[in-house]
Scaffold this active site. Structure first.
Site, PDB file in Angstrom:
ATOM      1  CE  LYS A   9      -2.311   1.093  15.363  1.00  0.00           C
ATOM      2  NZ  LYS A   9      -1.316   1.986  14.718  1.00  0.00           N
ATOM      3  CE1 TYR A  49      -0.817  -1.130  10.161  1.00  0.00           C
ATOM      4  CE2 TYR A  49      -0.266  -2.739  11.851  1.00  0.00           C
ATOM      5  CZ  TYR A  49      -0.914  -1.584  11.458  1.00  0.00           C
ATOM      6  OH  TYR A  49      -1.657  -0.869  12.368  1.00  0.00           O
ATOM      7  CG  ASN A 112      -0.796   5.424  16.100  1.00  0.00           C
ATOM      8  OD1 ASN A 112      -1.086   4.239  16.258  1.00  0.00           O
ATOM      9  ND2 ASN A 112      -0.602   5.962  14.915  1.00  0.00           N
ATOM     10  CG  HIS A 115      -5.611  -0.084  11.812  1.00  0.00           C
ATOM     11  ND1 HIS A 115      -4.747   0.366  10.843  1.00  0.00           N
ATOM     12  CD2 HIS A 115      -6.639  -0.700  11.167  1.00  0.00           C
ATOM     13  CE1 HIS A 115      -5.233   0.004   9.651  1.00  0.00           C
ATOM     14  NE2 HIS A 115      -6.368  -0.641   9.824  1.00  0.00           N
ATOM     15  CD  GLU A 126      -7.366  -2.441   7.046  1.00  0.00           C
ATOM     16  OE1 GLU A 126      -8.162  -1.921   7.863  1.00  0.00           O
ATOM     17  OE2 GLU A 126      -6.357  -1.855   6.617  1.00  0.00           O
TER      18      GLU A 126
END
Ligand code: UDP
Length: 137
Positions: A9, A49, A112, A115, A126
């Site tokens: 990320k 998302y 965080n 993913h 995905e």
């Protein structure tokens, strides 16, 4: 062999820990079957998302995911989905086990670091969202 989708990320890319995170994958038996560095559009992030669209954090999550480039990989190996989730650690880095990617490189639950697909069904969706068959080897 199982495949899963990983995203490094924007927080981790900005921090300069792409190489350190990729090393966690390769050192733990996950082969990098495909990889690209991309600046996601809002449309990309919202579509990716979409499952979280009704959650209170959705807009902040989309803002965060478009705040800078990300590195997207397809990881391949035995039990790749679960193995990657174990290497990532808990969603909230404060609860992530020592030695996991989120414990070592993430600041908070919003930013965080990584993913990872959470099921075989989502992994297939995905991977197809970001890669064509000829980009994976
Ligand atoms: N997220 C957030 N706030 C929350 C819960 C989740 O910003 O309270 C973000 C966080 O970046 C997380 C993502 O939404 O990684 C997806 O949430 P999920 O519960 O699927 O966690 P993950 O599968 O990434 O561990």
């Amino acid at each position: 062999m199982e495949q899963t989708l990983s995203i490094i990320k924007p927080d981790a890319v900005a921090k300069g820990v792409i190489g350190k995170i990729l090393d966690r994958f390769e050192s733990n038996g996950l082969k990098i079957a495909a990889m690209k560095k991309v600046q996601l559009s809002r449309q990309d992030a919202e579509a990716f998302y979409a499952v979280h669209a009704a959650r209170p954090f959705f807009n902040d999550l989309v803002d965060f995911m478009v705040s800078g480039p990300v590195v997207i990989t397809v990881l391949e190996g035995e039990n790749a989905i679960l193995k990657n989730r174990d290497l990532m650690g808990a969603t909230n880095p404060k609860e992530a086990a020592p030695g996991t990617i989120r414990a070592d490189f993430a600041e908070n639950i919003d930013a965080n670091a990584v993913h990872g697909s959470d099921s075989a069904e989502n992994a297939a969706i995905e991977i197809a969202f970001f890669f064509s068959g000829r980009e994976i080897s």
